[in-house]
Write a protein that holds these residues in place. Structure first.
Motif, mmCIF file in Angstrom:
data_model
loop_
_atom_site.group_PDB
_atom_site.id
_atom_site.type_symbol
_atom_site.label_atom_id
_atom_site.label_comp_id
_atom_site.label_asym_id
_atom_site.label_seq_id
_atom_site.Cartn_x
_atom_site.Cartn_y
_atom_site.Cartn_z
ATOM 1 N N ILE A 40 -14.453 -11.016 0.581
ATOM 2 C CA ILE A 40 -13.322 -10.431 1.503
ATOM 3 C C ILE A 40 -12.215 -11.315 1.316
ATOM 4 O O ILE A 40 -10.989 -11.038 1.205
ATOM 5 C CB ILE A 40 -13.823 -10.116 2.971
ATOM 6 C CG1 ILE A 40 -14.901 -9.142 2.721
ATOM 7 C CG2 ILE A 40 -12.571 -9.618 3.778
ATOM 8 C CD1 ILE A 40 -15.570 -8.868 4.044
ATOM 9 N N CYS A 41 -12.326 -12.516 1.780
ATOM 10 C CA CYS A 41 -11.459 -13.436 1.809
ATOM 11 C C CYS A 41 -10.869 -13.974 0.353
ATOM 12 O O CYS A 41 -9.386 -14.257 0.273
ATOM 13 C CB CYS A 41 -11.799 -14.790 2.521
ATOM 14 S SG CYS A 41 -12.255 -14.451 4.207
ATOM 15 N N GLY A 42 -11.542 -13.778 -0.645
ATOM 16 C CA GLY A 42 -11.064 -14.124 -2.030
ATOM 17 C C GLY A 42 -10.277 -13.090 -2.537
ATOM 18 O O GLY A 42 -9.314 -13.332 -3.145
ATOM 19 N N ILE A 43 -10.519 -11.807 -2.083
ATOM 20 C CA ILE A 43 -9.578 -10.683 -2.291
ATOM 21 C C ILE A 43 -8.244 -10.894 -1.730
ATOM 22 O O ILE A 43 -7.220 -10.595 -2.119
ATOM 23 C CB ILE A 43 -10.137 -9.220 -1.833
ATOM 24 C CG1 ILE A 43 -11.530 -8.914 -2.654
ATOM 25 C CG2 ILE A 43 -9.343 -8.035 -2.088
ATOM 26 C CD1 ILE A 43 -12.221 -7.775 -2.165
ATOM 27 N N ILE A 44 -8.523 -11.262 -0.351
ATOM 28 C CA ILE A 44 -6.940 -11.480 0.193
ATOM 29 C C ILE A 44 -6.241 -12.683 -0.347
ATOM 30 O O ILE A 44 -5.062 -12.246 -0.530
ATOM 31 C CB ILE A 44 -7.195 -11.712 1.700
ATOM 32 C CG1 ILE A 44 -7.877 -10.684 2.271
ATOM 33 C CG2 ILE A 44 -5.792 -12.326 2.438
ATOM 34 C CD1 ILE A 44 -8.406 -10.890 3.818
ATOM 35 N N VAL A 45 -7.019 -13.473 -0.674
ATOM 36 C CA VAL A 45 -6.166 -14.767 -1.481
ATOM 37 C C VAL A 45 -5.693 -14.411 -2.806
ATOM 38 O O VAL A 45 -4.744 -15.027 -3.133
ATOM 39 C CB VAL A 45 -7.307 -15.854 -1.452
ATOM 40 C CG1 VAL A 45 -6.817 -17.094 -2.367
ATOM 41 C CG2 VAL A 45 -7.409 -16.411 -0.169
#
Length: 251
Positions: A40-45
């Protein structure tokens, strides 16, 4: 969603986003959800084109920590039934489950905080806190603290390249690298002291200690997207609570 959506969010909104993800990991009853926080955080980053840096930091932060936790919990703390046995080595089921519970929460925390540091410029974050009422001196100390490690890393790389150019061996076995520490460490410390003194002089020349209200030339403001994001985060937390309640009832 536009590619620069997260980039244009107010720094405190990004902080709320990270905190919401962390809180949701403690509310949600699924370890799979906690581990999926990396994705999830990887997609945002990825919207900031920093997925490579994010992946590297996550790996360096979690790999050895997780290895140590699983080994200690499952092998060296006997508890409950033996799950798997390899000769004289016994893996305990309860220990493995405890390790999963601990590492899943750490995954969520580290992923969210890493994401926050990559999508939020330090200058903008401290400015937002200052506008919320944080003392300017405290804001500067916070900014300086957050910038210290990256700046020292850059300085260390410059010093290392300089020492290589002078013929000092910095690569090889452990003994070679240990010998190279002194010619790298001493210039790094001295340059850090010099930089600190320069910053102090700069602050004094700009009247930082006058005590009057400062004029802000570089300003940031909340937008409509920030309000939308806050509403979405509130709804998301409510859904996580409902999920938790339904899970408890179904047990």
């Amino acid at each position: 969603m536009k590619k620069d959506f997260f980039k244009k969010l107010y720094p405190l909104t990004k902080l709320y986003l990270a905190l919401t993800l962390i809180i949701s990991a403690f509310i949600a009853p699924s370890h799979i959800y906690d581990y999926s926080m990396i994705i999830i955080c990887g997609i945002i980053v990825s919207f900031e084109n920093k997925l490579k840096v994010y992946s590297k930091r996550i790996f360096l932060s979690l790999f050895w920590l997780f290895t140590a936790i699983f080994i200690i919990q499952s092998l060296f703390i006997p508890a409950g039934e033996v799950w798997v046995k390899f000769g004289f080595i016994s893996v305990y089921k309860e220990g493995v489950m405890k390790a999963v519970g601990l590492t899943s929460k750490l995954t969520a925390i580290v992923s969210a905080l890493t994401m926050l540091t990559l999508i939020t410029p330090i200058k903008d974050f401290t400015l937002a806190l200052e506008k919320k009422g944080l003392n300017p001196k405290a804001a500067f100390i916070l900014m300086l603290t957050l910038q210290t490690i990256p700046e020292m890393k850059k300085q260390a790389n410059v010093i290392m390249d300089s020492q290589k150019a002078r013929g000092i061996e910095t690569e090889g076995n452990i003994l070679v690298r240990a010998k190279a520490l002194i010619p790298i460490f001493i210039p790094l410390v001295l340059s850090s002291i010099a930089n600190t003194e320069e910053r102090a002089i700069t602050l004094e020349s700009r009247g930082f200690s006058v005590g009057e209200k400062r004029t802000i030339l570089y300003d940031i403001k909340e937008t409509k997207n920030d309000k939308i994001m806050k509403i979405m985060l509130a709804i998301f937390i409510v859904l996580c609570i409902v999920w938790r309640v339904l899970w408890v009832i179904s047990k």
